[in-house]
Design an enzyme around this catalytic site. Structure first.
Site, PDB file in Angstrom:
ATOM      1  N   HIS A 209       0.874  -1.220  -0.016  1.00  9.92           N
ATOM      2  CA  HIS A 209      -0.094   0.060  -0.105  1.00  9.92           C
ATOM      3  C   HIS A 209       0.800   1.234   0.166  1.00  9.92           C
ATOM      4  O   HIS A 209       2.155   1.139   0.486  1.00  9.92           O
ATOM      5  CB  HIS A 209      -1.153   0.112   1.137  1.00  9.92           C
ATOM      6  CG  HIS A 209      -0.343  -0.015   2.331  1.00  9.92           C
ATOM      7  ND1 HIS A 209       0.021   1.587   3.096  1.00  9.92           N
ATOM      8  CD2 HIS A 209       0.272  -0.614   3.240  1.00  9.92           C
ATOM      9  CE1 HIS A 209       0.773   1.375   4.337  1.00  9.92           C
ATOM     10  NE2 HIS A 209       0.898   0.092   4.536  1.00  9.92           N
ATOM     11  N   CYS A 210       0.248   2.392  -0.380  1.00 11.80           N
ATOM     12  CA  CYS A 210       0.835   3.576  -0.576  1.00 11.80           C
ATOM     13  C   CYS A 210       0.082   4.628   0.242  1.00 11.80           C
ATOM     14  O   CYS A 210      -0.610   4.189   1.410  1.00 11.80           O
ATOM     15  CB  CYS A 210       1.294   4.217  -1.794  1.00 11.80           C
ATOM     16  SG  CYS A 210      -0.342   4.593  -2.860  1.00 11.80           S
ATOM     17  N   ALA A 211      -0.011   5.794   0.024  1.00 10.45           N
ATOM     18  CA  ALA A 211      -0.743   6.763   0.870  1.00 10.45           C
ATOM     19  C   ALA A 211      -2.162   6.655   0.920  1.00 10.45           C
ATOM     20  O   ALA A 211      -2.858   6.773   1.917  1.00 10.45           O
ATOM     21  CB  ALA A 211      -0.092   8.091   0.436  1.00 10.45           C
ATOM     22  N   THR A 212      -2.689   6.101  -0.385  1.00  5.98           N
ATOM     23  CA  THR A 212      -4.243   5.958  -0.427  1.00  5.98           C
ATOM     24  C   THR A 212      -4.725   4.844  -1.148  1.00  5.98           C
ATOM     25  O   THR A 212      -5.844   4.466  -1.130  1.00  5.98           O
ATOM     26  CB  THR A 212      -4.677   7.212  -1.051  1.00  5.98           C
ATOM     27  OG1 THR A 212      -4.152   7.171  -2.498  1.00  5.98           O
ATOM     28  CG2 THR A 212      -4.557   8.623  -0.459  1.00  5.98           C
ATOM     29  N   ARG A 213      -3.549   4.074  -1.650  1.00  7.93           N
ATOM     30  CA  ARG A 213      -4.044   2.678  -2.567  1.00  7.93           C
ATOM     31  C   ARG A 213      -3.516   1.283  -1.853  1.00  7.93           C
ATOM     32  O   ARG A 213      -2.560   1.342  -1.475  1.00  7.93           O
ATOM     33  CB  ARG A 213      -3.839   2.957  -3.986  1.00  7.93           C
ATOM     34  CG  ARG A 213      -3.754   4.443  -4.406  1.00  7.93           C
ATOM     35  CD  ARG A 213      -3.300   4.300  -5.799  1.00  7.93           C
ATOM     36  NE  ARG A 213      -2.689   5.659  -6.075  1.00  7.93           N
ATOM     37  CZ  ARG A 213      -2.053   5.932  -7.220  1.00  7.93           C
ATOM     38  NH1 ARG A 213      -1.714   5.086  -8.109  1.00  7.93           N
ATOM     39  NH2 ARG A 213      -1.348   7.361  -7.234  1.00  7.93           N
TER      40      ARG A 213
END
Length: 481
Positions: free
Chosen positions: A425-429
């Site tokens: 995962h990254c900041a939002t996904r």
């Protein structure tokens, strides 16, 4: 390759996420001592905060090396981070003006100017990439017994150092050429003045779906070619009305334009889906305004109505062009939300930042009426306007187990344990690799209340969750065990 580049973009978010700390420290410091000649000289607390923030910005390339090494390594181990640091130290030392002058047998003053700019984001990213590759390749290698101490993860920094020596030799000849090309590219855009800022803003938004916007940002925001718009703004060391031109135009869009677009999408949603649309648009719009995190809102319509997203990109470019033309400047450490805008008001080099509010209000009107007109005129399938056969998003419980409930639906829609090969995962996904895309049930995933889905390859899919993605990812990891 596309998946790898997107992983690189996600890895860059780790060091970039440190910037708000620098912004807060330096913003408060300049607030306490806002005079350009002061900068903390007359206030111990201000000096303390400004220097603390500067410690982060001045060493951003090192953070890139460490962050990328961790993000691209399979196990995200501390050995990968150490290797990233080793890689960066080796190459920057070998290509420093002092070392180059010794190798060439010339005075330091005669060394090519490109070697004075080796300590930059590009070299940091390159160091992190190589360190991660060495970790993935050698972290489980077993040596003979008499060398067993250096086996596995202990081998990685050693191998990395030797590889970086070879890379340094190559860069000794290549870097001046690469640097010259980057300078030419930057000068081509920056030489266009306000028009260049507008072009940058347009392509910045267009690249959001691929994650490649980070590469473009590095040219203008950091010290890749000497522009370093973020650092120079927060250190107030640039030109008033010019420094910040690659940041200022984002504030009217993120604080006003996109929330207005969210309102337009809510008002044009079908009656039976207005409650669903309201929940999504309110959360995404507030995130855009307050923090400058726009992905939950942008991903909500970029694939449902791509033409509308191109309009959004064009308006972003126009906003940067206008702000740069009138020399209205403000800056951000993380993104162009209210928090960074408020902090940047105390920076001496900020120029008429209040005009960005006026500009933002105008853009809010433009976004609202233009989006509403286009959605209705062309019957665009924005959130709440999907065809009837599309399964309606269910409300997510507000109890403590809401993330577990959400993760369960997402995981089931992805095909469960037998189909999910990796989840990051990254900041939002959520970035998911699956074995068989045919087993993915997008309608079931959407029923969890996510903001959108992006299929980026035959076996790669992104689930746009929002800023709470970490907690959903943790629950997904539990389901995979």
């Amino acid at each position: 390759m596309k998946s790898y580049i997107q992983r690189l973009g996600r890895s860059l978010m780790l060091p970039v996420a440190v910037l708000p700390a620098a912004a807060i420290l330096m913003g408060v410091g300049y607030w306490l001592d806002p005079t350009p000649t002061g900068w903390g000289s007359g206030n111990v607390v201000a000096a303390f905060l400004i220097k603390a923030g500067g410690a982060i910005l001045d060493n951003l390339a090192v953070l890139f090396a460490v962050g990328v090494a961790i993000g691209l390594s399979k196990e995200r181990d501390g050995a990968a981070a150490l290797s990233g640091l080793v890689a960066f130290l080796v190459v920057t030392t070998m290509l420093s003006p002092g070392t180059v002058s010794l190798l060439q047998g010339i005075d330091v003053g005669e060394v090519d100017a490109s070697f004075e700019k080796v300590n930059n984001a590009f070299i940091g990213i390159l160091s992190g990439i190589i360190a991660a590759a060495m970790f993935n390749r050698f972290s489980h290698v077993k040596l003979p017994d008499f060398l067993a101490f250096f086996s596995g993860k202990r081998m990685v920094p050693i191998v990395t150092s030797f590889v970086m020596l070879a890379v340094s030799v190559a860069l000794f000849f290549i870097w001046p050429i690469v640097y010259g090309g980057l300078v030419s590219f930057g000068e081509t855009i920056s030489g266009l003045g306000a028009a260049g800022a507008g072009l940058y803003g347009f392509f910045n938004r267009l690249l959001i779906p691929t994650g490649l916007h980070h590469a473009l940002n590095a040219v203008f925001w950091f010290d890749t070619i000497g522009i370093s718009d973020i650092k120079n703004f927060w250190s107030s060391s640039g030109v008033k009305g010019v420094t910040g031109m690659y940041q200022a135009g984002f504030f009217p869009i993120m604080m006003f334009g996109l929330p207005a677009a969210a309102l337009a999408m809510y008002h044009t949603a079908k009656t039976k889906r207005k409650k669903q649309a309201a929940s999504l648009m309110l959360a995404a719009g507030f995130a855009s305004f307050f923090t400058g995190v726009t992905e939950p809102l942008e991903f909500a319509f970029m694939f449902l109505a791509p033409a509308l997203y191109v309009v959004h990109a064009a308006l972003t470019g126009l906003s940067l062009f206008i702000a740069a033309s009138f020399q209205w400047t403000a800056g951000f450490g993380f993104s162009a939300g209210f928090i960074d805008y408020f902090l940047s008001l105390s920076i001496p080099i900020a120029n008429q930042p209040y005009m960005l509010i006026v500009q933002g209000l105008v853009f809010a009107v433009i976004y609202y009426f233009l989006f509403r007109f286009l959605i209705v005129k062309f019957n665009l399938k924005t959130p709440g306007r999907e065809d009837d056969e599309v399964e309606q998003v269910e409300e997510i419980s507000t109890t403590d187990n809401k993330f577990a409930t959400m993760a369960t639906k997402i995981f089931a829609g992805l095909g469960g344990k037998s189909n999910v090969s990796s989840v990051e995962h990254c900041a939002t996904r959520l970035r998911v690799e699956v074995r068989d895309m045919d087993q993915v049930d997008q309608m079931k995933i959407k029923s969890s209340g996510i903001h959108g889905i992006n299929v980026v390859g035959p076996k790669s899919i992104q689930v746009i969750v929002g800023t709470s993605v970490q907690f959903v990812a943790d629950e997904v990891d539990k389901l995979r065990k």
